[in-house]
Write a protein that holds these residues in place. Structure first.
Motif, short mmCIF file in Angstrom:
data_model
loop_
_atom_site.label_atom_id
_atom_site.label_comp_id
_atom_site.label_asym_id
_atom_site.label_seq_id
_atom_site.Cartn_x
_atom_site.Cartn_y
_atom_site.Cartn_z
N MET A 7 0.83 -1.20 0.00
CA MET A 7 0.00 0.00 0.00
C MET A 7 0.86 1.25 0.00
O MET A 7 0.61 2.22 -0.72
N GLU A 8 1.87 1.25 0.87
CA GLU A 8 2.76 2.40 0.94
C GLU A 8 3.52 2.59 -0.37
O GLU A 8 3.78 3.69 -0.81
N THR A 9 3.88 1.45 -1.00
CA THR A 9 4.59 1.51 -2.29
C THR A 9 3.73 2.16 -3.35
O THR A 9 4.20 2.97 -4.15
N GLN A 10 2.41 1.84 -3.36
CA GLN A 10 1.48 2.43 -4.33
C GLN A 10 1.35 3.94 -4.10
O GLN A 10 1.31 4.72 -5.06
N ASN A 11 1.23 4.37 -2.84
CA ASN A 11 1.11 5.80 -2.52
C ASN A 11 2.36 6.56 -2.95
O ASN A 11 2.30 7.68 -3.47
N LYS A 12 3.50 5.92 -2.70
CA LYS A 12 4.76 6.56 -3.08
C LYS A 12 4.87 6.70 -4.59
O LYS A 12 5.29 7.75 -5.12
N SER A 13 4.46 5.68 -5.33
CA SER A 13 4.48 5.74 -6.79
C SER A 13 3.53 6.79 -7.30
O SER A 13 3.84 7.53 -8.26
N TYR A 14 2.36 6.89 -6.66
CA TYR A 14 1.35 7.89 -7.07
C TYR A 14 1.89 9.30 -6.86
O TYR A 14 1.72 10.18 -7.71
N LYS A 15 2.55 9.51 -5.70
CA LYS A 15 3.10 10.84 -5.40
C LYS A 15 4.20 11.21 -6.39
O LYS A 15 4.32 12.36 -6.81
N ILE A 16 5.01 10.25 -6.78
CA ILE A 16 6.09 10.51 -7.75
C ILE A 16 5.50 10.92 -9.10
O ILE A 16 5.94 11.88 -9.73
N LYS A 17 4.49 10.16 -9.54
CA LYS A 17 3.84 10.49 -10.82
C LYS A 17 3.18 11.86 -10.77
O LYS A 17 3.25 12.64 -11.73
N LEU A 18 2.52 12.15 -9.63
CA LEU A 18 1.87 13.45 -9.48
C LEU A 18 2.90 14.58 -9.50
O LEU A 18 2.70 15.63 -10.13
N GLY A 19 4.03 14.34 -8.84
CA GLY A 19 5.09 15.36 -8.82
C GLY A 19 5.65 15.62 -10.20
O GLY A 19 5.89 16.77 -10.59
N ILE A 20 5.86 14.53 -10.95
CA ILE A 20 6.37 14.68 -12.32
C ILE A 20 5.38 15.45 -13.19
O ILE A 20 5.75 16.33 -13.96
N PHE A 21 4.08 15.11 -13.06
CA PHE A 21 3.03 15.77 -13.84
C PHE A 21 2.97 17.27 -13.52
O PHE A 21 2.88 18.11 -14.43
N VAL A 22 3.03 17.60 -12.21
CA VAL A 22 2.97 19.02 -11.81
C VAL A 22 4.20 19.77 -12.32
O VAL A 22 4.11 20.89 -12.81
N THR A 23 5.37 19.11 -12.22
CA THR A 23 6.61 19.74 -12.69
C THR A 23 6.55 20.03 -14.18
O THR A 23 6.91 21.12 -14.64
N LEU A 24 6.09 19.03 -14.96
CA LEU A 24 5.97 19.22 -16.41
C LEU A 24 4.97 20.33 -16.74
O LEU A 24 5.18 21.12 -17.66
N GLY A 25 3.87 20.39 -15.98
CA GLY A 25 2.87 21.44 -16.20
C GLY A 25 3.43 22.82 -15.96
O GLY A 25 3.18 23.76 -16.71
N ILE A 26 4.23 22.93 -14.85
CA ILE A 26 4.84 24.23 -14.53
C ILE A 26 5.84 24.63 -15.60
O ILE A 26 5.88 25.80 -16.04
#
Length: 243
Positions: A1-20
């Motif tokens: 479960m923690e691994t999935q949350n961590k992967s989700y946060k990484i993807k979200l961070g990458i998406f936000v960074t690319l958007g910025i």
């Protein structure tokens, strides 16, 4: 479960960074086009008719975009003031006697402001200067002129057709001359008489030259003509020698 949350946060961070980054690049491109990141100077010009020029219209010099129109304001019933900004590094090429005119992108494209090249010996413009302008030629005026020309051509064509019809039908002086055989024969006889008269005159002149009463006169004329020719040749030779 923690691994999935961590992967989700990484993807979200990458998406936000690319958007910025994408947003920053858009701002940079738009800012470059609108001269938001470069130093610029303000100029003013006036027209009797803005001819569709708007805020944000491009300013061009020698075919290159160098700025934009900041404001278009009616001063009175016969004057429209246009405020524009151009890149500071371009001002040395724009002279105080340069003039502004209103053009368009293509035949019916967006309006833009065009600055002409001035005298290279004139001083360059400074911030806040007012430059002179050329009044734009309205499309409506051109179309009205073309319409008048077309109407005149139509009238001329119609009258020419009527004239040719009259000639073909033998009406009028020209028509009678072209279609009346008797008149044509009379004209031919007249021309023949003129040729005979001319030939007779030449024969009489030749006979007069050999007449002993007029022989001296014609010989004198021949000598004068010969002297004039020799004088002209001598003058030509002198000019050639001097060169």
């Amino acid at each position: 479960m923690e691994t999935q949350n961590k992967s989700y946060k990484i993807k979200l961070g990458i998406f936000v960074t690319l958007g910025i980054l994408f947003l920053i690049s858009i701002i940079f491109v738009i800012g470059s086009q609108q001269n938001l990141f470069s130093k610029e100077i303000k100029l003013t010009t006036k027209f009797k008719n803005a001819s569709g020029l708007q805020v944000g219209s491009i300013v061009r010099f020698s075919g290159i975009a160098i700025g934009m129109v900041n404001n278009v304001e009616i001063i009175n019933d016969s004057s429209v003031e246009v405020n524009l900004s151009i890149k500071d590094e371009i001002k040395e090429f724009i002279k105080k006697d340069s003039k502004a005119s209103i053009g368009s992108e293509g035949v019916i494209g967006d309006k833009l402001l065009v600055i002409s090249q001035g005298n290279p010996k004139s001083k360059s413009v400074e911030d806040g200067d007012v430059i002179k302008s050329f009044e734009p030629i309205e499309i409506d005026d051109i179309l009205a002129s073309v319409k008048v020309t077309a109407e005149n051509a139509e009238v001329i064509t119609s009258e020419l057709a009527m004239l040719l019809t009259d000639v073909n039908e033998g009406e009028g002086t020209l028509g009678k001359l072209m279609n009346d055989e008797e008149m044509a024969k009379d004209l031919e006889k007249t021309m023949e008489n003129l040729r005979k008269s001319s030939k007779g005159l030449e024969e009489n002149m030749e006979a007069a030259k050999h007449n002993f009463l007029l022989r001296g006169y014609f010989r004198k004329k021949e000598r004068e003509k010969k002297k004039a020719l020799e004088k002209t040749q001598e003058e030509a030779e002198e000019k050639t020698t001097k060169k």
